[in-house]
Design an enzyme around this catalytic site. Structure first.
Site: not given
Length: 233
Positions: A145, A132
């Site tokens: 995350y 990401s």
């Protein structure tokens, strides 16, 4: 023994029933490959091999990946697209939710790759992990995350060094996409304007590009995002 006869071969995709994973499965099929889907919910999957498994369960992932590889007569690539998030300040996210994000995003990636390695070494195949933009830059209310995706990045770089010449390794870094990834977030954490989110089909095409490189050539890192992606650089 199955041999690769067309397209890009037998591609195992975690999270392959929705979002980016489903887009990758469709792209693999369209390019003559054989998508093999692993997901917690496979009720929507049609016309391709699919296995129900929760990637946070290492033992179940190991057994399922090995069975899928055996059923397919081998694997030519693995794409680890399964991922979740639980937004909130560290003190507000339950221990269980925080650790689940790490188990799915990081440990699920690791256990899938580990289980697939014998098949990938046999075929001199490829691993493509999904990180990401938040694997490079921390963001408030996203400690789990970010920790998991920073971990995926480190794991992938070390894996590439470890497997060079045996198995290809690519790190995919997608920006935000128009998927159901944001559906279970509270309103404050949902994108208020999806015009800056990329179409997952675009990202899936980038995956195909990486998987289609000739022997001896590797795309080590691939960043792809909407032109107005706000989280990068």
């Amino acid at each position: 023994m199955h041999t690769q006869s067309s397209g890009i071969g037998r591609i195992l995709i975690t999270g392959g029933a929705s979002g980016l994973g489903a887009a990758v499965a469709a792209a693999v099929h369209d390019h003559g490959g054989i998508p093999i889907v692993l997901d917690r919910d496979i009720s929507s999957v049609r016309d391709v091999s699919a296995y129900q498994v929760d990637v946070s369960d290492t033992a179940a992932v190991t057994e399922t990946v090995q069975r899928a590889a055996e059923d397919a007569g081998g694997l030519d690539a693995v794409v680890t697209a399964a991922g979740i998030d639980r937004c909130g300040r560290l003190e507000d996210v339950s221990v269980e939710d925080w650790e689940l994000v790490v188990r799915v995003n990081l440990l699920g990636t690791v256990s899938t790759v580990r289980a697939a390695l014998p098949a990938l070494k046999a075929s001199r195949g490829r691993v493509l992990t999904v990180a990401s933009t938040l694997a490079f830059k921390g963001a408030s209310d996203a400690t789990a995350y970010c920790a998991s995706k920073f971990g995926v990045l480190g794991f992938t770089q070390a894996l590439a060094a470890e497997l060079k010449g045996e198995v290809g390794v690519t790190q995919l870094i997608p920006g935000g996409m128009k998927t159901r990834f944001f559906d279970d977030r509270t309103e404050q954490y949902k994108p208020q304007d999806d015009s800056q989110l990329n179409d997952p089909e675009n990202v899936a095409n980038a995956v195909i590009f990486a998987l289609s490189q000739p022997s001896g050539c590797e795309v080590r890192e691939l960043f792809i995002a909407h032109a107005e992606e706000p989280s990068w650089p």
